[in-house]
Scaffold this motif. Structure first.
Motif, PDB file in Angstrom:
ATOM      1  N   LEU A  16     -12.801  -9.721 -23.184  1.00 51.01           N
ATOM      2  CA  LEU A  16     -12.405  -8.827 -22.114  1.00 51.01           C
ATOM      3  C   LEU A  16     -12.269  -7.407 -22.654  1.00 51.01           C
ATOM      4  N   GLU A  17     -12.878  -6.445 -21.959  1.00 51.57           N
ATOM      5  CA  GLU A  17     -12.743  -5.044 -22.340  1.00 51.57           C
ATOM      6  C   GLU A  17     -11.337  -4.567 -22.007  1.00 51.57           C
ATOM      7  N   MET A  18     -10.708  -3.830 -22.953  1.00 48.09           N
ATOM      8  CA  MET A  18      -9.308  -3.442 -22.807  1.00 48.09           C
ATOM      9  C   MET A  18      -9.148  -1.947 -22.539  1.00 48.09           C
ATOM     10  N   ASP A  19     -10.082  -1.365 -21.808  1.00 50.06           N
ATOM     11  CA  ASP A  19     -10.006   0.052 -21.491  1.00 50.06           C
ATOM     12  C   ASP A  19      -8.806   0.335 -20.585  1.00 50.06           C
ATOM     13  N   GLU A  20      -8.250   1.558 -20.738  1.00 50.38           N
ATOM     14  CA  GLU A  20      -7.052   1.948 -19.996  1.00 50.38           C
ATOM     15  C   GLU A  20      -7.384   2.934 -18.886  1.00 50.38           C
ATOM     16  N   VAL A  21      -6.482   3.000 -17.913  1.00 52.43           N
ATOM     17  CA  VAL A  21      -6.531   4.047 -16.893  1.00 52.43           C
ATOM     18  C   VAL A  21      -5.093   4.465 -16.611  1.00 52.43           C
ATOM     19  N   SER A  22      -4.878   5.769 -16.445  1.00 56.14           N
ATOM     20  CA  SER A  22      -3.526   6.293 -16.264  1.00 56.14           C
ATOM     21  C   SER A  22      -3.124   6.308 -14.798  1.00 56.14           C
ATOM     22  N   GLY A  23      -1.842   6.074 -14.578  1.00 54.66           N
ATOM     23  CA  GLY A  23      -1.192   6.218 -13.284  1.00 54.66           C
ATOM     24  C   GLY A  23       0.271   6.461 -13.569  1.00 54.66           C
ATOM     25  N   LEU A  24       1.151   5.901 -12.739  1.00 51.96           N
ATOM     26  CA  LEU A  24       2.565   5.939 -13.093  1.00 51.96           C
ATOM     27  C   LEU A  24       2.761   5.217 -14.419  1.00 51.96           C
ATOM     28  N   LYS A  49       0.829  -1.211   0.000  1.00 50.93           N
ATOM     29  CA  LYS A  49       0.000   0.000   0.000  1.00 50.93           C
ATOM     30  C   LYS A  49       0.863   1.262   0.000  1.00 50.93           C
ATOM     31  N   LEU A  50       1.933   1.254   0.786  1.00 55.25           N
ATOM     32  CA  LEU A  50       2.797   2.423   0.854  1.00 55.25           C
ATOM     33  C   LEU A  50       3.430   2.716  -0.500  1.00 55.25           C
ATOM     34  N   PHE A  51       3.970   1.692  -1.144  1.00 57.65           N
ATOM     35  CA  PHE A  51       4.616   1.926  -2.426  1.00 57.65           C
ATOM     36  C   PHE A  51       3.604   2.165  -3.542  1.00 57.65           C
ATOM     37  N   ALA A  52       2.400   1.626  -3.412  1.00 59.29           N
ATOM     38  CA  ALA A  52       1.349   1.945  -4.381  1.00 59.29           C
ATOM     39  C   ALA A  52       0.995   3.429  -4.306  1.00 59.29           C
ATOM     40  N   ASP A  53       0.914   3.965  -3.078  1.00 57.98           N
ATOM     41  CA  ASP A  53       0.650   5.395  -2.919  1.00 57.98           C
ATOM     42  C   ASP A  53       1.776   6.219  -3.539  1.00 57.98           C
ATOM     43  N   PHE A  54       3.014   5.794  -3.298  1.00 62.56           N
ATOM     44  CA  PHE A  54       4.159   6.506  -3.863  1.00 62.56           C
ATOM     45  C   PHE A  54       4.097   6.530  -5.383  1.00 62.56           C
ATOM     46  N   GLU A  55       3.823   5.379  -5.995  1.00 63.02           N
ATOM     47  CA  GLU A  55       3.774   5.289  -7.449  1.00 63.02           C
ATOM     48  C   GLU A  55       2.625   6.118  -8.015  1.00 63.02           C
ATOM     49  N   GLU A  56       1.486   6.124  -7.319  1.00 67.11           N
ATOM     50  CA  GLU A  56       0.353   6.931  -7.778  1.00 67.11           C
ATOM     51  C   GLU A  56       0.707   8.416  -7.757  1.00 67.11           C
ATOM     52  N   LEU A  57       1.393   8.850  -6.703  1.00 70.52           N
ATOM     53  CA  LEU A  57       1.727  10.262  -6.573  1.00 70.52           C
ATOM     54  C   LEU A  57       2.772  10.699  -7.580  1.00 70.52           C
ATOM     55  N   ILE A  58       3.765   9.839  -7.830  1.00 66.41           N
ATOM     56  CA  ILE A  58       4.789  10.178  -8.823  1.00 66.41           C
ATOM     57  C   ILE A  58       4.146  10.383 -10.195  1.00 66.41           C
ATOM     58  N   MET A 112      13.890   1.966  -7.537  1.00 64.74           N
ATOM     59  CA  MET A 112      13.830   0.530  -7.802  1.00 64.74           C
ATOM     60  C   MET A 112      12.417  -0.002  -7.602  1.00 64.74           C
ATOM     61  N   PHE A 113      11.736   0.488  -6.569  1.00 71.74           N
ATOM     62  CA  PHE A 113      10.365   0.035  -6.344  1.00 71.74           C
ATOM     63  C   PHE A 113       9.427   0.551  -7.433  1.00 71.74           C
ATOM     64  N   ALA A 114       9.547   1.837  -7.761  1.00 69.97           N
ATOM     65  CA  ALA A 114       8.650   2.396  -8.766  1.00 69.97           C
ATOM     66  C   ALA A 114       8.838   1.720 -10.116  1.00 69.97           C
ATOM     67  N   ALA A 115      10.108   1.514 -10.506  1.00 64.38           N
ATOM     68  CA  ALA A 115      10.388   0.921 -11.816  1.00 64.38           C
ATOM     69  C   ALA A 115      10.187  -0.583 -11.819  1.00 64.38           C
ATOM     70  N   GLY A 116      10.385  -1.224 -10.659  1.00 67.06           N
ATOM     71  CA  GLY A 116      10.380  -2.683 -10.629  1.00 67.06           C
ATOM     72  C   GLY A 116       9.065  -3.317 -10.275  1.00 67.06           C
ATOM     73  N   THR A 117       8.066  -2.534  -9.889  1.00 65.53           N
ATOM     74  CA  THR A 117       6.796  -3.115  -9.495  1.00 65.53           C
ATOM     75  C   THR A 117       5.672  -2.710 -10.443  1.00 65.53           C
ATOM     76  N   ASP A 118       5.365  -1.406 -10.489  1.00 67.85           N
ATOM     77  CA  ASP A 118       4.194  -0.936 -11.227  1.00 67.85           C
ATOM     78  C   ASP A 118       4.238  -1.334 -12.699  1.00 67.85           C
ATOM     79  N   THR A 119       5.335  -1.023 -13.374  1.00 68.77           N
ATOM     80  CA  THR A 119       5.394  -1.314 -14.804  1.00 68.77           C
ATOM     81  C   THR A 119       5.433  -2.806 -15.080  1.00 68.77           C
ATOM     82  N   THR A 120       6.039  -3.574 -14.159  1.00 61.39           N
ATOM     83  CA  THR A 120       6.158  -5.017 -14.372  1.00 61.39           C
ATOM     84  C   THR A 120       4.810  -5.714 -14.232  1.00 61.39           C
TER      85      THR A 120
END
Length: 522
Positions: free
Chosen positions: A496-504, A208-217, A315-323
């Motif tokens: 499956l619907e392939m709609d997008e939503v933006s974040g990091l 949750k902590l790193f998800a918040d960080f990635e959302e804010l970035i 490392m967390f932002a690049a190694g979790t969200d995009t992966t």
């Protein structure tokens, strides 16, 4: 963050100003033709083109580029931004004139959350060079990446077990949540040495902590582009969330670093140097600099706790969200293309059967899975995780496809638009993994001279973590497809619907629920 209130407030403010300002045509064609600026679509006073971007700016910018060309100048409030939307433009930004475009702009969220001393967002200069050297040589070398093989294989096995248990309990599996847990587990083990429980920060809380960080970035901040509207950020609770996340993350990383220092003083640091976690490696660099009379500090670079924390955040932002985002898109595309799914499953299951031994996927199998790599490359082409890449900033006056680009101009490369350009890709909007069958798949997605496909960027500011991301992607997808047959829940329909939503990164909008039917060789 929901973009609609933000856009509504900005648009209201902009429209009110129309009573005071007349919309003027841009003056980009005035003056010496040799120094002409790129063409500019009509915008609004003060806020420029911000209200027109919507919630998926990579799509809107592609539409604008269709009318104004592959290089155009837009204005996000007070920030002029050149947008590159073709492979030729990307070639100049990230190859031909790489040095001129090598810096990063100052961004409000980054400065508040990452100290400005990280790797991904740091401006071009001595600190960035030292941080990149440390990451490339000490954290992300092939030798270091290989040292985490056992961790990746354990986390992949845990992922399979979670899917099996969730399927038996609930029927449909929340694959999005399980893939987030998988990627967080790998980066926690690589960065900290365990899942965070040593610091009373268990897996869910850490996620949750790193998800918040990635959302804010990845959040759009009004104050960055229109300073006198910064009150909107406060009104929407953004400033309070930034402060809370910064303090919580700083406290966590301080505890982690202190714990590592105490363990090292007590002689508890692991001696098998190749398998040390990222914090230990960064502390080694810090202590080596001190022993060498602060050589780096003498050049104006101090590799201290702030730098260590900033790099771990990277490392967390690049190694979790995009992966995890890429893995979700891959499974979604395969669900919608069952023939391709069967083909890649047949390849994986045949490779495991031929190898013999334990009937699980290991990293020994990955080099034989050519079609699997084609699937991942095609997923990255259609669903580039960071579609506009990270913004560049020019460090000197330069050119882009014949247009003048002044120093300190922000530059966005629309990698998503480039990867779907019908002028260079056949069936550009379709999922066709076979298009990569003739490629040298050992290059791990790093571009050579052909910049039609740049999901990880290129040049000096290209992502140095590609080698870490690739086995993480390959192993998870291969494990899921080997152990289970997949289908949509009955209530979900046939597609499956392939709609997008933006974040990091740009993610699948819907949570991915799938039915996983265990498979075993007969």
């Amino acid at each position: 963050m929901d973009a609609s209130p933000f856009l509504a407030l900005v648009l209201i403010a902009a429209l009110s100003l129309l009573l005071l300002f007349a919309i003027r045509k841009p003056s980009h064609n005035r003056g010496d033709a040799r120094r002409r600026l790129p063409p500019t679509p009509p915008g609004l006073p003060v806020v420029g083109h911000l209200p027109f971007l919507g919630s998926l700016p990579h799509r809107k910018l592609r539409s604008m580029a269709a009318s104004y060309g592959p290089v155009m100048l837009v204005r996000f409030g007070r920030v002029p931004t050149v947008v590159a939307s073709s492979a030729a433009a990307a070639q100049e930004v990230m190859k031909t004139r790489d040095l001129a475009y090598a810096s990063r702009p100052r961004m409000r969220m980054v400065e508040r959350l990452a100290y400005g001393r990280d790797l991904a967002f740091a401006p071009y200069g001595e600190h960035w060079r030292q941080a990149r050297r440390v990451c490339v040589l000490h954290l992300l070398s092939q030798r270091r990446v290989s040292s985490f093989r056992h961790d990746r294989e354990q986390e992949a096995a845990a992922l399979v077990d979670r899917v099996r248990r969730a399927g038996a309990r609930d029927g449909a599996v929340n694959l999005t949540a399980l893939l987030i847990s998988y990627t967080n587990g790998i980066i926690c083990r690589a960065a900290f040495g365990d899942d965070g429980s040593s610091w009373n920060y268990g897996g869910e809380k850490l996620s949750k902590l790193f998800a918040d960080f990635e959302e804010l970035i990845g959040a759009v901040t009004v104050g960055e582009f229109v300073p006198w509207l910064a009150w909107i950020d406060t009104l929407m609770g953004l400033d309070a969330k930034v402060t809370r996340t910064y303090q919580e993350m700083g406290a966590l990383l301080d505890r982690v670093i202190d714990d590592h220092r105490q363990r090292r003083r007590a002689g508890g640091c692991r001696k098998d140097g190749d398998h040390r976690d990222f914090v230990d490696v960064l502390l080694d660099v810090n202590e080596a600099a001190e022993e060498e009379n602060d050589t780096d500090a003498a050049r104006g670079v101090m590799f201290d706790n702030g730098s260590i924390k900033a790099i771990i955040r990277n490392m967390f932002a690049a190694g979790t969200d995009t992966t995890y985002t890429t893995l979700v898109w891959a499974m979604a595309e395969l669900i919608n293309h069952p023939d391709e799914m069967r083909k890649v499953q047949d390849e994986i299951r045949a490779a495991v059967a031929v190898a013999g031994g334990d009937l699980v996927v290991t990293e020994d199998h990955l080099e034989k899975l050519r079609y699997l790599k084609c699937v991942i490359k095609e997923t990255l082409r259609l669903h580039t995780p960071v579609p506009l890449l990270l913004p560049h900033e020019t460090i000197e006056d330069t050119e882009l496809l014949g247009y003048h680009v002044p120093a300190r101009t922000r530059v966005a490369v629309n990698a998503w638009a480039i990867a779907r350009d019908p002028a260079t890709w056949e069936r550009a909007e379709e999922f066709v993994p076979e298009r990569f069958a003739g490629d040298d798949l050992s290059t791990d997605y790093l571009p050579g001279q052909d910049l039609r496909f740049v999901p990880f960027g290129a040049g000096r500011r290209g992502c140095p973590g590609v080698g870490f991301a690739v086995p993480t992607l390959d192993l998870a997808l291969a494990s899921l497809l080997y152990h289970f047959d997949w289908e949509l829940p009955t209530a979900a329909g046939s597609k499956l619907e392939m709609d997008e939503v933006s974040g990091l990164s740009v993610r699948l909008k819907a949570t991915l629920y799938l039915v996983a039917k265990p498979w075993a060789p007969r």
